[in-house]
Motif scaffolding. Structure first.
Motif, mmCIF file in Angstrom:
data_model
loop_
_atom_site.group_PDB
_atom_site.id
_atom_site.type_symbol
_atom_site.label_atom_id
_atom_site.label_comp_id
_atom_site.label_asym_id
_atom_site.label_seq_id
_atom_site.Cartn_x
_atom_site.Cartn_y
_atom_site.Cartn_z
ATOM 1 N N PHE A 94 36.445 -11.588 1.595
ATOM 2 C CA PHE A 94 36.418 -11.616 3.056
ATOM 3 C C PHE A 94 35.673 -10.393 3.552
ATOM 4 O O PHE A 94 35.787 -9.320 2.950
ATOM 5 N N PRO A 95 34.892 -10.515 4.637
ATOM 6 C CA PRO A 95 34.125 -9.361 5.123
ATOM 7 C C PRO A 95 35.015 -8.213 5.556
ATOM 8 O O PRO A 95 36.197 -8.392 5.836
ATOM 9 N N GLN A 96 34.426 -7.035 5.655
ATOM 10 C CA GLN A 96 35.159 -5.858 6.101
ATOM 11 C C GLN A 96 35.613 -6.031 7.545
ATOM 12 O O GLN A 96 34.949 -6.672 8.345
ATOM 13 N N MET A 97 36.752 -5.434 7.848
ATOM 14 C CA MET A 97 37.272 -5.444 9.212
ATOM 15 C C MET A 97 37.985 -4.122 9.450
ATOM 16 O O MET A 97 38.237 -3.369 8.506
ATOM 17 N N GLY A 98 38.320 -3.854 10.685
ATOM 18 C CA GLY A 98 39.021 -2.620 11.003
ATOM 19 C C GLY A 98 40.243 -2.909 11.842
ATOM 20 O O GLY A 98 40.343 -3.955 12.472
ATOM 21 N N CYS A 99 41.199 -2.001 11.839
ATOM 22 C CA CYS A 99 42.361 -2.126 12.706
ATOM 23 C C CYS A 99 43.139 -0.827 12.722
ATOM 24 O O CYS A 99 43.126 -0.074 11.745
ATOM 25 N N VAL A 155 54.582 -7.343 10.972
ATOM 26 C CA VAL A 155 53.657 -7.035 9.876
ATOM 27 C C VAL A 155 52.221 -7.133 10.373
ATOM 28 O O VAL A 155 51.884 -8.022 11.165
ATOM 29 N N GLY A 156 51.358 -6.228 9.901
ATOM 30 C CA GLY A 156 49.924 -6.322 10.166
ATOM 31 C C GLY A 156 49.141 -5.853 8.953
ATOM 32 O O GLY A 156 49.661 -5.108 8.106
ATOM 33 N N LEU A 157 47.914 -6.309 8.841
ATOM 34 C CA LEU A 157 47.060 -5.940 7.704
ATOM 35 C C LEU A 157 45.978 -4.964 8.135
ATOM 36 O O LEU A 157 45.582 -4.911 9.300
ATOM 37 N N HIS A 158 45.488 -4.190 7.150
ATOM 38 C CA HIS A 158 44.442 -3.191 7.385
ATOM 39 C C HIS A 158 43.512 -3.204 6.174
ATOM 40 O O HIS A 158 43.879 -2.729 5.094
ATOM 41 N N PHE A 159 42.320 -3.717 6.347
ATOM 42 C CA PHE A 159 41.355 -3.789 5.248
ATOM 43 C C PHE A 159 41.013 -2.396 4.724
ATOM 44 O O PHE A 159 40.790 -1.472 5.505
ATOM 45 N N VAL A 160 40.979 -2.254 3.406
ATOM 46 C CA VAL A 160 40.573 -0.996 2.781
ATOM 47 C C VAL A 160 39.289 -1.181 1.975
ATOM 48 O O VAL A 160 38.297 -0.486 2.196
ATOM 49 N N ASN A 161 39.288 -2.129 1.041
ATOM 50 C CA ASN A 161 38.102 -2.301 0.186
ATOM 51 C C ASN A 161 38.198 -3.648 -0.523
ATOM 52 O O ASN A 161 39.281 -4.064 -0.912
ATOM 53 N N ASN A 162 37.064 -4.336 -0.673
ATOM 54 C CA ASN A 162 37.078 -5.560 -1.481
ATOM 55 C C ASN A 162 36.276 -5.392 -2.776
ATOM 56 O O ASN A 162 35.978 -6.362 -3.467
ATOM 57 N N GLU A 163 35.957 -4.155 -3.098
ATOM 58 C CA GLU A 163 35.162 -3.888 -4.305
ATOM 59 C C GLU A 163 36.018 -4.019 -5.566
ATOM 60 O O GLU A 163 35.549 -4.468 -6.604
ATOM 61 N N TYR A 164 37.286 -3.653 -5.473
ATOM 62 C CA TYR A 164 38.174 -3.667 -6.646
ATOM 63 C C TYR A 164 39.056 -4.907 -6.596
ATOM 64 O O TYR A 164 40.262 -4.838 -6.424
ATOM 65 N N ARG A 165 38.467 -6.062 -6.756
ATOM 66 C CA ARG A 165 39.206 -7.300 -6.583
ATOM 67 C C ARG A 165 39.622 -7.900 -7.920
ATOM 68 O O ARG A 165 38.984 -7.699 -8.947
ATOM 69 N N GLU A 166 40.729 -8.635 -7.849
ATOM 70 C CA GLU A 166 41.198 -9.441 -8.965
ATOM 71 C C GLU A 166 41.707 -10.760 -8.396
ATOM 72 O O GLU A 166 41.824 -10.922 -7.178
ATOM 73 N N CYS A 232 48.612 3.803 10.963
ATOM 74 C CA CYS A 232 47.906 3.185 9.835
ATOM 75 C C CYS A 232 46.518 2.723 10.265
ATOM 76 O O CYS A 232 46.358 2.096 11.320
ATOM 77 N N THR A 233 45.517 3.058 9.435
ATOM 78 C CA THR A 233 44.151 2.587 9.680
ATOM 79 C C THR A 233 43.627 1.948 8.389
ATOM 80 O O THR A 233 44.328 1.131 7.795
ATOM 81 N N ASN A 234 42.417 2.302 7.964
ATOM 82 C CA ASN A 234 41.764 1.526 6.906
ATOM 83 C C ASN A 234 41.394 2.336 5.672
ATOM 84 O O ASN A 234 40.326 2.136 5.089
ATOM 85 N N HIS A 235 42.271 3.233 5.268
ATOM 86 C CA HIS A 235 42.035 3.964 4.020
ATOM 87 C C HIS A 235 43.357 4.283 3.345
ATOM 88 O O HIS A 235 44.400 4.355 3.988
ATOM 89 N N PHE A 236 43.293 4.427 2.015
ATOM 90 C CA PHE A 236 44.454 4.843 1.238
ATOM 91 C C PHE A 236 44.589 6.357 1.283
ATOM 92 O O PHE A 236 43.592 7.079 1.241
ATOM 93 N N GLU A 237 45.826 6.841 1.313
ATOM 94 C CA GLU A 237 46.068 8.279 1.306
ATOM 95 C C GLU A 237 46.779 8.760 0.039
ATOM 96 O O GLU A 237 46.728 9.936 -0.280
ATOM 97 N N SER A 238 47.432 7.875 -0.674
ATOM 98 C CA SER A 238 48.134 8.285 -1.892
ATOM 99 C C SER A 238 47.127 8.700 -2.959
ATOM 100 O O SER A 238 46.029 8.139 -3.058
ATOM 101 N N GLU A 239 47.514 9.680 -3.732
ATOM 102 C CA GLU A 239 46.606 10.205 -4.752
ATOM 103 C C GLU A 239 46.230 9.150 -5.786
ATOM 104 O O GLU A 239 45.118 9.097 -6.278
#
Length: 344
Positions: A94-99, A155-166, A232-239
């Motif tokens: 799915f294409p990138q999105m923001g929220c 509940v809501g979703l926040h796109f981060v990346n679709n490069e690491y897909r399974e 919450c936005t569109n990036h991971f913060e955990s190490e």
């Protein structure tokens, strides 16, 4: 209306009965709507979809939603395998999105940023005979971008990346499953950590207890971070998951910092709505052609099950009640309208 402006009409859809009836009714609805034009685009995204695996998983983890797909196939006069491929959200890119989302003092406010051309423009109200009533914005008919159920789970979703897909489910289907099947945070976290994720997304979740959590979800692992207020936005913060972020996360970080700065103010649900929906706000975007334009602002309140919604920018908010809807004392309008201003 300026030549760069576009009127955005969001339909309010009511579904009651069993899940097969939901699917049948929506199939008939979709056949007469411009949404069908998206099917060819969706088909291109689903070239490698494992339909048999999707069917097996849905029957196991969400049999009600599988029944909805059977009804949808009949309503569309389409083979069930093709319906599952197009709508189930299993093994789909799915294409990138923001929220951007803030959870504070019992309310959940969110801007959804994407393309108006690939936006369902449907706010769906469901009152199933064998599940939780809910309200939420649909995506690809079957999925949900965000929503609230009768138990106050939001509940809501926040796109981060679709490069690491399974192989796994996309976020819109997971949000729908959570709303349909989970009454509270504990149930939602148990579900979300035991279902196959296809992509990297954040999920922002709260319930009537007032607790709130960000679930950083990749196909390999899900990190749970209880936080309040929640931003919450569109990036991971955990190490452990930070390496899976896109290269450019400055915009996402900047939005989160701006929301943090608002917390020094006395914020009511309505004042927060205006902070998010104001076209001059750092949280509002007009890059619709680049899949990053603000399409709706919504405030869900878990305590009283109320909803404040605006379509497009500088929108006069409309107020609804999921409680009154479920009780049958609230008549929904057919649509909401707003204006989006494309970049000149």
């Amino acid at each position: 209306m300026d030549k760069n402006d576009e009127e955005l009409v969001v339909r309010l859809v009511e579904l009651s009965g069993n899940y097969y009836q939901f699917g049948l009714e929506q199939g008939s609805e979709v056949r007469s709507l411009p949404i069908l034009k998206q099917l060819e685009q969706l088909g291109k995204l689903n070239v490698n979809s494992n339909v048999q695996k999707a069917k097996e998983l849905l029957k196991s983890v969400s049999p009600n939603l599988f029944e909805e797909l059977i009804g949808l196939a009949e309503g569309l006069d389409m083979e069930i395998d093709h319906t599952v491929k197009l709508f189930s959200g299993y093994d789909v890119a799915f294409p990138q999105m923001g929220c951007t989302t803030l959870v504070n003092d019992g309310y959940y406010v969110r801007n959804y940023d994407f393309s108006s051309e690939m936006y369902d423009a449907r706010l769906v109200w469901t009152n199933p005979t064998d599940g939780y009533a809910s309200v939420g914005f649909s995506q690809q008919i079957f999925g949900r971008l965000d929503g609230m159920n009768e138990k106050g789970l939001i509940v809501g979703l926040h796109f981060v990346n679709n490069e690491y897909r399974e192989e796994g489910f996309m976020a819109t289907t997971i949000v729908r499953m959570l709303l349909e099947q989970c009454a509270n945070m504990e149930e939602a976290l148990n579900f979300i950590t035991n279902i196959p994720h296809g992509y990297c997304y954040n999920y922002s979740i709260t319930d009537q207890s007032g607790s709130s959590v960000i679930v950083e979800a990749s196909p390999q692992q899900q990190i749970i971070n209880f936080t309040h207020p929640l931003i919450c936005t569109n990036h991971f913060e955990s190490e452990r998951l930070r390496e899976k972020n896109r290269k450019e996360v400055q915009g996402s970080v900047k939005r989160k910092d701006y929301v943090s700065s608002l917390l020094s103010e006395s914020l009511s649900p309505m004042s927060t709505y205006h902070h998010f929906n104001d076209e001059s706000s750092p949280l509002f975007f007009t890059q619709y052609k680049e899949y990053f334009g603000t399409l709706h602002t919504v405030v869900y309140s878990s305590n009283d099950l109320s909803i404040i919604i605006g379509v497009g920018g500088n929108s006069k908010p409309m107020k609804f009640s999921l409680k009154e809807y479920k009780e049958g004392t609230f008549v929904l309008p057919e649509y909401m309208k707003g204006t989006i201003k494309h970049n000149k």
